[in-house]
Motif scaffolding. Structure first.
Motif, PDB file in Angstrom:
ATOM      1  N   TYR A   1       0.772  -1.492   0.271  1.00  0.00           N
ATOM      2  CA  TYR A   1      -0.223  -0.143   0.004  1.00  0.00           C
ATOM      3  C   TYR A   1       0.736   1.256  -0.273  1.00  0.00           C
ATOM      4  CZ  TYR A   1      -4.043  -3.263   1.589  1.00  0.00           C
ATOM      5  OH  TYR A   1      -4.746  -4.379   1.451  1.00  0.00           O
ATOM      6  N   ILE A   2       0.972   2.284  -0.621  1.00  0.00           N
ATOM      7  CA  ILE A   2       1.485   3.494  -0.812  1.00  0.00           C
ATOM      8  C   ILE A   2      -0.120   4.709  -0.826  1.00  0.00           C
ATOM      9  CG2 ILE A   2       3.106   2.780  -2.320  1.00  0.00           C
ATOM     10  CD1 ILE A   2       1.889   3.949  -4.730  1.00  0.00           C
ATOM     11  N   GLY A   3       0.846   5.545   0.064  1.00  0.00           N
ATOM     12  CA  GLY A   3      -0.532   6.772   0.566  1.00  0.00           C
ATOM     13  C   GLY A   3       0.030   6.898   2.032  1.00  0.00           C
ATOM     14  N   PRO A   4      -0.555   7.989   2.514  1.00  0.00           N
ATOM     15  CA  PRO A   4      -2.579   7.326   2.553  1.00  0.00           C
ATOM     16  C   PRO A   4      -3.107   8.792   1.425  1.00  0.00           C
ATOM     17  CG  PRO A   4      -2.178   9.080   4.794  1.00  0.00           C
ATOM     18  CD  PRO A   4      -0.163   8.444   4.347  1.00  0.00           C
ATOM     19  N   LEU A   5      -3.959   8.020   1.030  1.00  0.00           N
ATOM     20  CA  LEU A   5      -4.673   8.845   0.209  1.00  0.00           C
ATOM     21  C   LEU A   5      -5.944   9.323   0.785  1.00  0.00           C
ATOM     22  CD1 LEU A   5      -5.750  10.562  -2.759  1.00  0.00           C
ATOM     23  CD2 LEU A   5      -6.826   9.064  -2.897  1.00  0.00           C
ATOM     24  N   VAL A   6      -6.202  10.710   1.267  1.00  0.00           N
ATOM     25  CA  VAL A   6      -6.801  11.136   2.438  1.00  0.00           C
ATOM     26  C   VAL A   6      -7.894  12.494   2.163  1.00  0.00           C
ATOM     27  CG1 VAL A   6      -6.314  13.051   4.150  1.00  0.00           C
ATOM     28  CG2 VAL A   6      -5.019  11.186   4.130  1.00  0.00           C
ATOM     29  N   GLY A   7      -9.307  12.191   1.900  1.00  0.00           N
ATOM     30  CA  GLY A   7     -10.206  13.040   1.712  1.00  0.00           C
ATOM     31  C   GLY A   7      -9.988  13.776   2.598  1.00  0.00           C
ATOM     32  N   ILE A   8     -10.786  15.101   2.397  1.00  0.00           N
ATOM     33  CA  ILE A   8     -11.323  16.063   3.355  1.00  0.00           C
ATOM     34  C   ILE A   8     -12.198  16.554   2.861  1.00  0.00           C
ATOM     35  CG2 ILE A   8     -10.914  18.277   4.414  1.00  0.00           C
ATOM     36  CD1 ILE A   8      -8.047  18.116   4.184  1.00  0.00           C
TER      37      ILE A   8
ATOM     38  N   LEU B   1      -1.267  12.261   0.475  1.00  0.00           N
ATOM     39  CA  LEU B   1      -1.457  12.505  -0.210  1.00  0.00           C
ATOM     40  C   LEU B   1      -3.288  13.140  -0.338  1.00  0.00           C
ATOM     41  CD1 LEU B   1      -0.767  14.127  -3.312  1.00  0.00           C
ATOM     42  CD2 LEU B   1      -1.197  11.521  -4.363  1.00  0.00           C
ATOM     43  N   VAL B   2      -3.354  14.894  -0.069  1.00  0.00           N
ATOM     44  CA  VAL B   2      -4.512  14.877   0.454  1.00  0.00           C
ATOM     45  C   VAL B   2      -5.325  16.013  -0.357  1.00  0.00           C
ATOM     46  CG1 VAL B   2      -5.169  16.873   2.619  1.00  0.00           C
ATOM     47  CG2 VAL B   2      -3.379  15.263   2.400  1.00  0.00           C
ATOM     48  N   PHE B   3      -6.404  15.708  -0.582  1.00  0.00           N
ATOM     49  CA  PHE B   3      -7.481  16.766  -1.681  1.00  0.00           C
ATOM     50  C   PHE B   3      -8.474  17.326  -0.917  1.00  0.00           C
ATOM     51  CE2 PHE B   3      -9.266  11.635  -1.842  1.00  0.00           C
ATOM     52  CZ  PHE B   3      -9.968  12.294  -1.987  1.00  0.00           C
ATOM     53  N   VAL B   4      -9.305  17.293  -1.417  1.00  0.00           N
ATOM     54  CA  VAL B   4     -11.086  18.489  -0.273  1.00  0.00           C
ATOM     55  C   VAL B   4     -12.364  18.000  -1.828  1.00  0.00           C
ATOM     56  CG1 VAL B   4     -11.978  19.717  -0.222  1.00  0.00           C
ATOM     57  CG2 VAL B   4      -9.569  20.385   0.498  1.00  0.00           C
ATOM     58  N   PHE B   5     -13.190  17.467  -0.869  1.00  0.00           N
ATOM     59  CA  PHE B   5     -14.111  16.638  -2.212  1.00  0.00           C
ATOM     60  C   PHE B   5     -15.334  17.172  -1.109  1.00  0.00           C
ATOM     61  CE2 PHE B   5     -13.724  13.498   0.952  1.00  0.00           C
ATOM     62  CZ  PHE B   5     -14.911  12.335   0.680  1.00  0.00           C
TER      63      PHE B   5
ATOM     64  N   LYS C   1      -8.012  20.351 -10.026  1.00  0.00           N
ATOM     65  CA  LYS C   1      -9.231  18.964  -9.845  1.00  0.00           C
ATOM     66  C   LYS C   1      -8.986  17.792 -10.914  1.00  0.00           C
ATOM     67  CE  LYS C   1     -13.667  19.520  -9.680  1.00  0.00           C
ATOM     68  NZ  LYS C   1     -14.496  20.470  -9.897  1.00  0.00           N
ATOM     69  N   LEU C   2      -8.327  16.583  -9.651  1.00  0.00           N
ATOM     70  CA  LEU C   2      -8.118  15.018 -10.101  1.00  0.00           C
ATOM     71  C   LEU C   2      -9.148  14.400  -9.706  1.00  0.00           C
ATOM     72  CD1 LEU C   2      -3.963  16.120  -9.729  1.00  0.00           C
ATOM     73  CD2 LEU C   2      -5.380  16.472 -11.867  1.00  0.00           C
ATOM     74  N   GLU C   3      -8.551  13.448 -10.915  1.00  0.00           N
ATOM     75  CA  GLU C   3      -9.228  12.239 -10.364  1.00  0.00           C
ATOM     76  C   GLU C   3      -8.924  10.887  -9.906  1.00  0.00           C
ATOM     77  OE1 GLU C   3     -12.070   9.339 -13.317  1.00  0.00           O
ATOM     78  OE2 GLU C   3     -10.642   9.252 -13.139  1.00  0.00           O
ATOM     79  N   VAL C   4      -8.947  10.589  -8.585  1.00  0.00           N
ATOM     80  CA  VAL C   4      -8.030   9.405  -7.640  1.00  0.00           C
ATOM     81  C   VAL C   4      -9.693   8.501  -7.504  1.00  0.00           C
ATOM     82  CG1 VAL C   4      -6.423  11.112  -6.678  1.00  0.00           C
ATOM     83  CG2 VAL C   4      -9.128  11.099  -5.685  1.00  0.00           C
ATOM     84  N   PRO C   5      -8.590   7.590  -6.711  1.00  0.00           N
ATOM     85  CA  PRO C   5      -9.937   6.102  -6.156  1.00  0.00           C
ATOM     86  C   PRO C   5     -10.132   6.392  -4.500  1.00  0.00           C
ATOM     87  CG  PRO C   5      -7.432   5.430  -6.225  1.00  0.00           C
ATOM     88  CD  PRO C   5      -7.758   7.009  -6.386  1.00  0.00           C
ATOM     89  N   PHE C   6     -10.614   6.726  -4.462  1.00  0.00           N
ATOM     90  CA  PHE C   6     -11.846   6.685  -3.004  1.00  0.00           C
ATOM     91  C   PHE C   6     -10.509   6.087  -1.707  1.00  0.00           C
ATOM     92  CE2 PHE C   6     -16.535   5.103  -3.469  1.00  0.00           C
ATOM     93  CZ  PHE C   6     -16.369   6.309  -4.245  1.00  0.00           C
ATOM     94  N   PRO C   7      -9.805   7.720  -0.971  1.00  0.00           N
ATOM     95  CA  PRO C   7      -9.740   7.898   0.080  1.00  0.00           C
ATOM     96  C   PRO C   7      -9.480   6.192   1.044  1.00  0.00           C
ATOM     97  CG  PRO C   7     -10.877   8.951   0.545  1.00  0.00           C
ATOM     98  CD  PRO C   7     -11.717   8.072  -0.401  1.00  0.00           C
ATOM     99  N   ASN C   8      -8.034   6.314   1.510  1.00  0.00           N
ATOM    100  CA  ASN C   8      -8.065   5.481   3.075  1.00  0.00           C
ATOM    101  C   ASN C   8      -8.852   5.538   4.285  1.00  0.00           C
ATOM    102  OD1 ASN C   8      -4.911   5.397   1.001  1.00  0.00           O
ATOM    103  ND2 ASN C   8      -5.803   3.115   1.867  1.00  0.00           N
ATOM    104  N   VAL C   9      -7.867   7.021   3.843  1.00  0.00           N
ATOM    105  CA  VAL C   9      -9.255   7.545   5.250  1.00  0.00           C
ATOM    106  C   VAL C   9     -10.172   9.365   5.070  1.00  0.00           C
ATOM    107  CG1 VAL C   9      -8.069   6.849   6.897  1.00  0.00           C
ATOM    108  CG2 VAL C   9      -7.442   9.537   5.890  1.00  0.00           C
TER     109      VAL C   9
ATOM    110  N   TYR D   1     -11.137  12.891   6.302  1.00  0.00           N
ATOM    111  CA  TYR D   1     -10.900  14.057   7.149  1.00  0.00           C
ATOM    112  C   TYR D   1     -12.260  14.720   7.800  1.00  0.00           C
ATOM    113  CZ  TYR D   1      -9.542  18.064  10.164  1.00  0.00           C
ATOM    114  OH  TYR D   1      -9.265  18.944  10.815  1.00  0.00           O
ATOM    115  N   ASP D   2     -13.603  15.449   8.417  1.00  0.00           N
ATOM    116  CA  ASP D   2     -15.033  15.688   8.410  1.00  0.00           C
ATOM    117  C   ASP D   2     -14.375  17.162   8.778  1.00  0.00           C
ATOM    118  OD1 ASP D   2     -17.102  17.048   8.636  1.00  0.00           O
ATOM    119  OD2 ASP D   2     -18.090  15.024   9.252  1.00  0.00           O
TER     120      ASP D   2
END
Length: 455
Positions: A82-89, A122-126, A150-158, A160-161
């Motif tokens: 696993y490489i990451g984390p990919l974090v969605g805010i 790697l962090v993004f807002v959505f 704006k970039l297309e990415v998979p669903f994140p690992n975690v 953040y609300d």
């Protein structure tokens, strides 16, 4: 703790990754980024680059790894790398404007995302509108090279609300998104929900380790209850159960010598008011005539230390770090505006450093120790009693004339007004850094011990 590795993308369409020699004994079959995993060919690096993962362009494209990724962590579980984390805010309030895609909060989010490279994420807002459920992807907002992309990415690992208010949190579409991502995709979601003042009080007061920090607090039931509390304490506070930013807070004072009742509050025209009444009944009939009192709580008044006869309380931030441990990340004093019932800046309050309030070194260190001990105890107690995963809390604490610490409020999404003080910038950075570093810990836990996170 996991190491960070530089991601080196090279030409080639074959799904191949070249690994440093430290992974020579591992037998991998898949590589994962976010919640997307693919089969790939794993080969030892021809030249053992220091902490570098070399990935073919074809594999990086298939995994939807942005080309401008900084160093990322590596997590190993069974035969998956696993490489990451990919974090969605997750938030709301998006606009169609490229420069300010999240309106007035765009600057805050750009600062928050700026710490992703130092922590190795790697962090993004959505928002809900950016999710493609069929493809399992998100059109995430990244802040790179001082601009929003704006970039297309998979669903994140975690996730953040960072929903901005209770109204957005109660939106049925938003609630459905949260439930689906957590229940169906098993994505850890941290800092969910705004605290209910009365609920927090009732939970904490049942914990003997922290109950002594709590002023007596009740839901509003009758004037006789307020009369009793005024007799005991001389003054009380009436607060909205779901309030924030000091809005709707009233202080009632009983003058025993005169037999009069005084009320201090801020009206809808943003004016500080001080009114006198002969009876508590006439006070309530005048001030609260159009309000539903079942939405309020009554809290014991405390004789706090004051400066220039102005109310003084303290904001203490706590954050969980990349080891999953609570840390005190900031402490500052808040001095009420003249005639104000609260210390909030929007009510005329000012931010002071602890040194300005307690210039004597010994006294300052004792106070910091008291606040830190209280905030850490309260953080651990809340963590045990609140559903969901908490990563940060903002506490409003006070000190009375005997030196006793009191808790007035706990905030699950603490405001950042104290960081307007120029000498608190390094603490502001620390709170941002740890709020995302905690995602590294959660990702590791979710991969290695999912039952601990998702229980």
């Amino acid at each position: 703790m996991t190491k960070k590795y530089r991601i080196n993308i090279i030409n080639g369409e074959e799904p191949i990754i070249y690994l440093p020699h430290e992974f020579a004994k591992n037998e991998f079959t898949k590589i994962a980024f976010g919640t997307l995993s693919l089969e790939a060919k794993f080969s030892p690096a021809k030249i053992d680059g220091e902490n570098t993962l070399t990935i073919s362009h074809g594999l990086a494209k298939a995994l939807k790894i942005p080309m401008d990724s900084g160093p990322l962590h590596v997590f190993v579980q069974e035969k998956i790398l696993y490489i990451g984390p990919l974090v969605g805010i997750f938030t709301s309030g998006f606009t169609p404007y490229e420069i300010r895609p999240i309106g007035e909060r765009s600057a805050f989010f750009s600062k928050l995302l700026s710490v992703d490279k130092p922590i190795g994420a790697l962090v993004f807002v959505f928002g809900e509108q950016h999710i493609n459920w069929e493809q399992g992807t998100i059109q995430g907002l990244f802040h790179m090279q001082d601009e929003w992309k704006k970039l297309e990415v998979p669903f994140p690992n975690v996730i953040y609300d960072r929903l901005p208010n209770r109204r957005s949190e109660q939106n049925p579409h938003v609630k459905k998104v949260k439930e689906k991502l957590q229940a169906q995709y098993l994505i850890p979601w941290y800092n969910p929900g705004f605290f209910n003042k009365l609920d927090i009080y009732e939970r904490l007061v049942s914990d003997k380790n922290v109950a002594h920090y709590l002023p007596e607090t009740f839901p509003f039931t009758s004037l006789s209850m307020i009369e009793r509390m005024l007799s005991d304490y001389g003054h009380v506070f009436i607060k909205p159960i779901h309030g924030s930013l000091g809005l709707g807070v009233h202080q009632i004072v009983f003058d025993k010598e005169e037999g009069h009742y005084y009320i201090r509050y801020r009206n809808k025209e943003h004016q500080n008011k001080l009114l006198k009444f002969r009876s508590l009944e006439s006070l309530f009939n005048y001030v609260f005539q159009k309000q539903n009192l079942s939405n309020f709580l009554v809290q014991q008044g405390i004789n706090l230390i004051r400066i220039e006869n102005r109310l003084l309380d303290f904001r203490v931030h706590t954050n969980k770090d990349d080891q999953g441990n609570w840390q005190v990340t900031a402490i500052a004093a808040k001095l009420a505006g003249v005639g104000s019932v609260t210390t909030h800046i929007n009510n005329g309050g000012t931010i002071k450093l602890i040194d300005e309030i307690f210039p004597q070194i010994d006294e300052k260190e004792e106070i910091i120790q008291k606040f830190s001990e209280a905030a850490l105890q309260l953080s651990k107690s809340l963590e045990q009693q609140i559903e969901g995963i908490i990563g940060e809390i903002g506490f409003d604490l006070g000190i009375d004339n005997t030196g006793k610490i009191w808790l007035f409020e706990a905030n699950s999404k603490p405001g950042r007004s104290i960081f307007k003080h120029p000498h608190l910038k390094k603490f502001e950075y620390l709170t941002r850094k740890l709020s995302l570093a905690f995602a590294v810990f959660l990702t590791k836990k979710a991969i290695e011990q999912p039952e601990e996170i998702l229980k």
